[in-house]
Design a protein around this motif. Structure first.
Motif, PDB file in Angstrom:
ATOM      1  N   ASP A  44      13.821 -40.545  26.974  1.00 44.38           N
ATOM      2  CA  ASP A  44      12.763 -40.471  27.331  1.00 44.38           C
ATOM      3  C   ASP A  44      11.795 -39.961  26.011  1.00 44.38           C
ATOM      4  O   ASP A  44      12.636 -39.529  25.074  1.00 44.38           O
ATOM      5  CB  ASP A  44      12.330 -39.327  28.435  1.00 44.38           C
ATOM      6  N   ARG A  45      10.723 -40.405  25.846  1.00 46.40           N
ATOM      7  CA  ARG A  45      10.040 -40.396  24.545  1.00 46.40           C
ATOM      8  C   ARG A  45       9.721 -38.952  24.087  1.00 46.40           C
ATOM      9  O   ARG A  45       9.715 -38.645  23.034  1.00 46.40           O
ATOM     10  CB  ARG A  45       8.571 -41.011  24.674  1.00 46.40           C
ATOM     11  N   GLU A  46       9.656 -38.251  25.102  1.00 45.18           N
ATOM     12  CA  GLU A  46       9.357 -36.785  24.734  1.00 45.18           C
ATOM     13  C   GLU A  46      10.513 -36.022  24.158  1.00 45.18           C
ATOM     14  O   GLU A  46      10.345 -35.082  23.247  1.00 45.18           O
ATOM     15  CB  GLU A  46       9.104 -35.632  26.005  1.00 45.18           C
ATOM     16  N   SER A  47      11.772 -36.460  24.511  1.00 43.85           N
ATOM     17  CA  SER A  47      13.068 -35.834  23.939  1.00 43.85           C
ATOM     18  C   SER A  47      13.202 -36.319  22.398  1.00 43.85           C
ATOM     19  O   SER A  47      13.545 -35.694  21.396  1.00 43.85           O
ATOM     20  CB  SER A  47      14.238 -36.359  24.672  1.00 43.85           C
ATOM     21  N   VAL A  48      12.838 -37.687  22.121  1.00 47.59           N
ATOM     22  CA  VAL A  48      12.792 -38.162  20.724  1.00 47.59           C
ATOM     23  C   VAL A  48      11.814 -37.401  19.964  1.00 47.59           C
ATOM     24  O   VAL A  48      12.005 -37.268  18.713  1.00 47.59           O
ATOM     25  CB  VAL A  48      12.396 -39.853  20.756  1.00 47.59           C
ATOM     26  N   VAL A  49      10.548 -37.345  20.578  1.00 46.67           N
ATOM     27  CA  VAL A  49       9.556 -36.576  19.848  1.00 46.67           C
ATOM     28  C   VAL A  49       9.897 -35.285  19.423  1.00 46.67           C
ATOM     29  O   VAL A  49       9.992 -34.659  18.159  1.00 46.67           O
ATOM     30  CB  VAL A  49       8.285 -36.558  20.682  1.00 46.67           C
ATOM     31  N   SER A  50      10.558 -34.579  20.240  1.00 48.54           N
ATOM     32  CA  SER A  50      11.286 -32.852  20.161  1.00 48.54           C
ATOM     33  C   SER A  50      12.169 -33.090  18.990  1.00 48.54           C
ATOM     34  O   SER A  50      12.168 -32.213  18.071  1.00 48.54           O
ATOM     35  CB  SER A  50      11.725 -32.273  21.156  1.00 48.54           C
ATOM     36  N   THR A  51      13.200 -34.177  19.056  1.00 49.72           N
ATOM     37  CA  THR A  51      14.203 -34.228  17.719  1.00 49.72           C
ATOM     38  C   THR A  51      13.454 -34.494  16.620  1.00 49.72           C
ATOM     39  O   THR A  51      13.998 -33.737  15.720  1.00 49.72           O
ATOM     40  CB  THR A  51      15.063 -35.459  18.267  1.00 49.72           C
ATOM     41  N   LEU A  52      12.532 -35.380  16.459  1.00 51.63           N
ATOM     42  CA  LEU A  52      11.860 -35.662  15.308  1.00 51.63           C
ATOM     43  C   LEU A  52      11.128 -34.497  14.723  1.00 51.63           C
ATOM     44  O   LEU A  52      10.843 -34.247  13.528  1.00 51.63           O
ATOM     45  CB  LEU A  52      11.169 -36.978  15.107  1.00 51.63           C
ATOM     46  N   ALA A  53      10.440 -33.791  15.650  1.00 57.85           N
ATOM     47  CA  ALA A  53       9.669 -32.850  15.258  1.00 57.85           C
ATOM     48  C   ALA A  53      10.380 -31.516  14.713  1.00 57.85           C
ATOM     49  O   ALA A  53       9.947 -30.948  13.769  1.00 57.85           O
ATOM     50  CB  ALA A  53       8.602 -32.150  16.438  1.00 57.85           C
ATOM     51  N   GLU A  54      11.475 -31.484  15.228  1.00 58.69           N
ATOM     52  CA  GLU A  54      12.593 -30.501  14.797  1.00 58.69           C
ATOM     53  C   GLU A  54      12.966 -30.752  13.299  1.00 58.69           C
ATOM     54  O   GLU A  54      12.822 -30.034  12.489  1.00 58.69           O
ATOM     55  CB  GLU A  54      13.520 -30.164  15.681  1.00 58.69           C
ATOM     56  N   TYR A  55      13.010 -31.969  13.074  1.00 58.69           N
ATOM     57  CA  TYR A  55      13.516 -32.564  11.677  1.00 58.69           C
ATOM     58  C   TYR A  55      12.202 -32.219  10.584  1.00 58.69           C
ATOM     59  O   TYR A  55      12.590 -31.762   9.477  1.00 58.69           O
ATOM     60  CB  TYR A  55      13.702 -33.963  11.728  1.00 58.69           C
TER      61      TYR A  55
END
Length: 466
Positions: A44-55
């Motif tokens: 899901d998009r929210e999970s990918v957004v969280s991963t990249l935001a952490e990066y």
């Protein structure tokens, strides 16, 4: 014939050549690695957004996605726009679920490219012997001959190509280290140079490939089983049938030609493995000689001619063109203060026709003189450095122990330090002992080096004779 750029989107490589290529490459790897626990390359998009935001939270540099060069400040906004940018370039795609959830998926073209990027970064060593064992085991398994193409030949061809490719890659990496190993090295990095070579170049699995698990032990059995596939009509028929089914080939004659070509290519590859390994050994020996010469040159620091020439070369390498002051001590290589003109004149040849008064008889040495000469030769022989002598030294230091540290060996003079270097050097092909880096720096009044373990290879060893 298909063309690469007829399959991938036009802007596919745009993220990897842009101003922010480092960030985009990191984001692609982060997305790829986040899918390891998923059942597909989608989440899901929210999970990918969280991963990249952490990066992006861990980076302080700015990134712009618009032509007006307006920079994004918020890490979540950076993540959202990165996803959209990678989607526009063909790396990502969106899927809408029935519950109004949007998933971010990797495209089918992106997966193999990111996997290759991951492999290049990791630079993991291929287990050559594992590949040969798999080829041998598959060809020996009678149960797999029910579908010989699907279960046997296809895997054999794939593993053989991977094996040959990996050995060629090792061959290239040795050449790279040969080209750069003599540049910008100093005395403190001599041992590190040997350690890096042992870790990065001399592969443990390649060493086994040439000794206890030599490819020659499997080659004949592999060739016999490959010939069996061509000689037995039923196996060949099943191979052709499997090829036509898997590769969607309608012409049986063409399928049979392809099968024969694949088997011949595998046999040829195994015949050429010895040539590849021989070339690797040649470059390996060349590198070792260069490295040993480099170490010897770095250790030349005395008042003899070799040490003085070393000092002059070091000075010339460091002095700038503007610096016109040269230390007087650099020009004391010659004992005399000047070169006499008479010393460079050519000595004239003179012919003599004088009669020979007498012929000298050969002198016979006395027993005492023979013993003295024998002792001088023996002392000179003992001063030489060679593998068996170093192995004997290691065994003496080990005693009853299985493991000691290099720092346990006292270094009182330059000769002791040279022995440490040769212990690392000869461990590569020694059957007596092996070495392993510890990463711990050892500093004494005499020297400084990275410590390493010296481990006995077998529980019982015979002391090598000199």
């Amino acid at each position: 014939m298909k063309n690469l750029f007829s399959i991938i989107p036009a802007d596919f490589f745009k993220p990897l050549v842009s101003k922010y290529k480092d960030q985009y490459a990191d984001c692609l790897l982060a997305v790829y690695n986040s899918y390891k626990s998923e059942i597909s390359y989608g989440v899901d998009r929210e999970s990918v957004v969280s991963t990249l935001a952490e990066y992006f939270n861990g980076r302080t540099d700015e990134i712009s996605f618009d032509d007006d060069n307006s920079f994004e400040k918020d890490s979540r906004s950076k993540a959202q726009k990165t996803i959209n940018y990678l989607k526009d370039c063909g790396w990502l795609d969106f899927e809408d679920e029935k519950n109004y959830q949007q998933n971010v998926v990797l495209t089918e073209q992106a997966v193999p490219f990111i996997r290759t990027m991951n492999d290049v970064i990791k630079n993991e060593e291929t287990e050559y012997q594992g590949l040969i064992s798999q080829i041998h085991a598959v060809l020996q398994n009678e149960e797999l001959y029910s579908k010989p193409y699907q279960f046997i030949l296809k895997n054999v061809v794939s593993n053989t190509e991977q094996l040959v490719s990996s050995l060629k890659k090792l061959n290239i990496s040795i050449k790279k280290h040969i080209d750069r190993q003599t540049k910008n090295k100093n005395l403190s990095s001599v041992l590190d140079m040997f350690a890096a070579y042992n870790d990065e170049i001399v592969s443990k699995s390649l060493y086994r490939l040439k000794t206890s698990e030599n490819v020659g032990k499997f080659r004949q059995s592999i060739k016999v089983n490959l010939d069996k596939m061509l000689s037995e009509p039923k196996v060949l028929k099943d191979l052709v049938s499997g090829y036509m089914e898997i590769e969607q080939e309608s012409d049986s004659d063409l399928a049979q030609d392809k099968i024969i070509e694949m088997i011949v290519d595998v046999k040829t590859a195994f015949e050429n493995l010895d040539k590849i390994i021989e070339d690797i050994d040649r470059k390996n020996n060349h590198y070792m000689k260069n490295a040993a010469s480099r170490a010897k040159f770095e250790l030349a620091s005395g008042t003899n001619q070799e040490g003085k020439i070393n000092a002059i070369l070091r000075y010339l390498a460091e002095v700038s063109e503007e610096d016109e002051t040269v230390p007087d001590s650099l020009f004391n290589v010659f004992v005399q203060k000047y070169i006499c003109e008479e010393s460079v004149k050519k000595i004239p040849e003179k012919k003599s026709y004088a009669e020979v008064a007498s012929i000298d008889t050969a002198k016979t040495l006395t027993e005492e003189e023979k013993l003295i000469k024998k002792k001088l030769i023996l002392d000179k022989q003992m001063a030489r450095i060679y593998r068996k002598k170093i192995e004997k030294l290691v065994l003496e230091r080990l005693g009853e122990k299985q493991l000691i540290l290099a720092s346990d060996i006292p270094v009182n003079n330059r000769k002791d330090f040279e022995n440490l270097i040769y212990i690392r050097l000869f461990a590569i092909e020694s059957s007596i002992y092996m070495v392993q880096r510890t990463g711990q720096r050892v500093k004494t009044e005499k020297c400084e080096f990275t410590d390493f373990e010296i481990r006995r290879k077998a529980p019982a060893m015979v002391t090598p004779e000199l």
